[in-house]
Scaffold this motif. Structure first.
Motif, PDB file in Angstrom:
ATOM      1  N   UNK A 261      12.211 -24.938 -24.268  1.00 37.75           N
ATOM      2  CA  UNK A 261      12.601 -24.700 -25.658  1.00 37.75           C
ATOM      3  C   UNK A 261      11.753 -25.503 -26.647  1.00 37.75           C
ATOM      4  N   UNK A 262      11.393 -26.728 -26.299  1.00 33.37           N
ATOM      5  CA  UNK A 262      10.513 -27.511 -27.173  1.00 33.37           C
ATOM      6  C   UNK A 262       9.167 -26.811 -27.313  1.00 33.37           C
ATOM      7  N   UNK A 263       8.634 -26.298 -26.215  1.00 28.25           N
ATOM      8  CA  UNK A 263       7.351 -25.591 -26.266  1.00 28.25           C
ATOM      9  C   UNK A 263       7.456 -24.340 -27.137  1.00 28.25           C
ATOM     10  N   UNK A 264       8.578 -23.628 -27.050  1.00 29.31           N
ATOM     11  CA  UNK A 264       8.776 -22.438 -27.882  1.00 29.31           C
ATOM     12  C   UNK A 264       8.821 -22.818 -29.353  1.00 29.31           C
ATOM     13  N   UNK A 265       9.481 -23.916 -29.666  1.00 28.54           N
ATOM     14  CA  UNK A 265       9.545 -24.395 -31.051  1.00 28.54           C
ATOM     15  C   UNK A 265       8.151 -24.743 -31.563  1.00 28.54           C
ATOM     16  N   UNK A 266       7.385 -25.494 -30.793  1.00 29.70           N
ATOM     17  CA  UNK A 266       6.042 -25.908 -31.214  1.00 29.70           C
ATOM     18  C   UNK A 266       5.135 -24.697 -31.395  1.00 29.70           C
ATOM     19  N   UNK A 267       5.227 -23.733 -30.495  1.00 30.27           N
ATOM     20  CA  UNK A 267       4.421 -22.512 -30.601  1.00 30.27           C
ATOM     21  C   UNK A 267       4.786 -21.736 -31.863  1.00 30.27           C
ATOM     22  N   UNK A 268       6.077 -21.688 -32.171  1.00 28.23           N
ATOM     23  CA  UNK A 268       6.543 -21.002 -33.374  1.00 28.23           C
ATOM     24  C   UNK A 268       5.956 -21.652 -34.631  1.00 28.23           C
ATOM     25  N   UNK A 269       5.996 -22.966 -34.705  1.00 32.66           N
ATOM     26  CA  UNK A 269       5.461 -23.667 -35.870  1.00 32.66           C
ATOM     27  C   UNK A 269       3.957 -23.450 -36.012  1.00 32.66           C
ATOM     28  N   UNK A 270       3.256 -23.392 -34.899  1.00 30.81           N
ATOM     29  CA  UNK A 270       1.805 -23.220 -34.931  1.00 30.81           C
ATOM     30  C   UNK A 270       1.413 -21.834 -35.434  1.00 30.81           C
ATOM     31  N   UNK A 271       2.231 -20.817 -35.158  1.00 31.40           N
ATOM     32  CA  UNK A 271       1.868 -19.437 -35.483  1.00 31.40           C
ATOM     33  C   UNK A 271       2.476 -18.932 -36.788  1.00 31.40           C
ATOM     34  N   UNK A 272       3.482 -19.622 -37.306  1.00 30.17           N
ATOM     35  CA  UNK A 272       4.122 -19.184 -38.540  1.00 30.17           C
ATOM     36  C   UNK A 272       3.193 -19.364 -39.733  1.00 30.17           C
ATOM     37  N   UNK A 273       3.314 -18.476 -40.720  1.00 29.34           N
ATOM     38  CA  UNK A 273       2.548 -18.624 -41.970  1.00 29.34           C
ATOM     39  C   UNK A 273       3.110 -19.736 -42.848  1.00 29.34           C
ATOM     40  N   UNK A 274       4.287 -20.240 -42.507  1.00 28.46           N
ATOM     41  CA  UNK A 274       4.922 -21.311 -43.267  1.00 28.46           C
ATOM     42  C   UNK A 274       4.586 -22.669 -42.665  1.00 28.46           C
ATOM     43  N   UNK A 275       4.780 -23.712 -43.474  1.00 32.90           N
ATOM     44  CA  UNK A 275       4.490 -25.066 -43.003  1.00 32.90           C
ATOM     45  C   UNK A 275       5.769 -25.898 -42.947  1.00 32.90           C
ATOM     46  N   UNK A 276       5.875 -26.671 -41.891  1.00 31.13           N
ATOM     47  CA  UNK A 276       7.025 -27.542 -41.720  1.00 31.13           C
ATOM     48  C   UNK A 276       6.978 -28.687 -42.728  1.00 31.13           C
ATOM     49  N   UNK A 277       8.079 -28.873 -43.468  1.00 31.14           N
ATOM     50  CA  UNK A 277       8.111 -29.956 -44.464  1.00 31.14           C
ATOM     51  C   UNK A 277       9.273 -30.921 -44.278  1.00 31.14           C
ATOM     52  N   UNK A 278      10.225 -30.567 -43.438  1.00 30.66           N
ATOM     53  CA  UNK A 278      11.344 -31.494 -43.245  1.00 30.66           C
ATOM     54  C   UNK A 278      12.019 -31.235 -41.906  1.00 30.66           C
ATOM     55  N   UNK A 279      12.477 -32.337 -41.297  1.00 32.35           N
ATOM     56  CA  UNK A 279      13.215 -32.282 -40.034  1.00 32.35           C
ATOM     57  C   UNK A 279      14.458 -33.147 -40.176  1.00 32.35           C
ATOM     58  N   UNK A 280      15.575 -32.618 -39.707  1.00 32.21           N
ATOM     59  CA  UNK A 280      16.820 -33.384 -39.703  1.00 32.21           C
ATOM     60  C   UNK A 280      17.519 -33.157 -38.370  1.00 32.21           C
ATOM     61  N   UNK A 281      18.078 -34.225 -37.816  1.00 29.88           N
ATOM     62  CA  UNK A 281      18.802 -34.129 -36.550  1.00 29.88           C
ATOM     63  C   UNK A 281      20.268 -33.823 -36.819  1.00 29.88           C
TER      64      UNK A 281
END
Length: 204
Positions: free
Chosen positions: A130-150
């Motif tokens: 699941x972590x790999x799927x998340x990272x792959x999603x972020x790499x291919x999305x046209x959007x950029x990650x700007x915030x993370x919350x647990x």
């Protein structure tokens, strides 16, 4: 969730995948940008909601704010993300579908250029791949990650450490962001999902 104000300002329509009995984020977003809203969730039955919540539901979902009693996905009887956004541009997307987000990540990548922004919750990050799927999603999305919350409701404890299994991510299409080498989270505007437990600290 924290949202880039430029994303909300340019949003023409909001779409939510997964609602439950809490639409406070949708209400807050629309109070700031009076856009239309489509919500997809087959688990929400207004007649089964508590009387007070049901009254608020009927008051909120009217006119151009619509709740569709169907789930999002690629199964028969579901609506695909592409279909949900077919008639809209500059869409702000909220996705919280309790682990089923992994089944539609490729679809979200394909529609990401239509989005003004996105907030998405990733569940079960302790499950293999699941972590790999998340990272792959972020790499291919046209959007950029700007915030993370647990999400501090769900984590795995060991004798010396606690590991979160659910993350809330904010992604932006706007350019008003700067790269910094070091950031500590939570942000001062973050709020714990579980007020009775401590926030997780994230260090980049």
């Amino acid at each position: 969730y924290l949202v880039n104000s430029q994303d909300s300002n340019k949003t023409q329509w909001m779409v939510t995948f997964g609602l439950g009995d809490d639409w406070s984020f949708e209400k807050d977003f629309i109070d700031k940008n009076n856009c239309g809203l489509d919500v997809y969730d087959n688990s929400v039955k207004p007649y089964l909601l508590h009387e007070d919540i049901s009254a608020k539901y009927l008051d909120f979902f009217s006119q151009n704010r619509r709740h569709h009693p169907t789930n999002v996905g690629n199964n028969i009887g579901f609506i695909s993300p592409q279909q949900a956004l077919a008639n809209h541009e500059n869409v702000f997307l909220k996705c919280d579908i309790e682990g089923n987000e992994y089944l539609i990540l490729d679809d979200l990548i394909r529609i990401s250029d239509k989005l003004s922004g996105m907030i998405i919750e990733f569940h079960d990050l302790n499950i293999e791949d699941n972590i790999d799927l998340l990272i792959n999603f972020l790499a291919k999305s046209a959007l950029r990650l700007v915030h993370v919350h647990v999400n501090n409701y769900t984590y795995i404890e060991t004798p010396n450490q606690a590991y979160p299994t659910v993350l809330e991510l904010s992604l932006t299409s706007s350019k008003n962001i700067n790269w910094v080498d070091h950031i500590d989270l939570p942000h001062e505007l973050d709020q714990p999902n579980n007020p009775q437990d401590k926030e997780f600290k994230i260090i980049f």
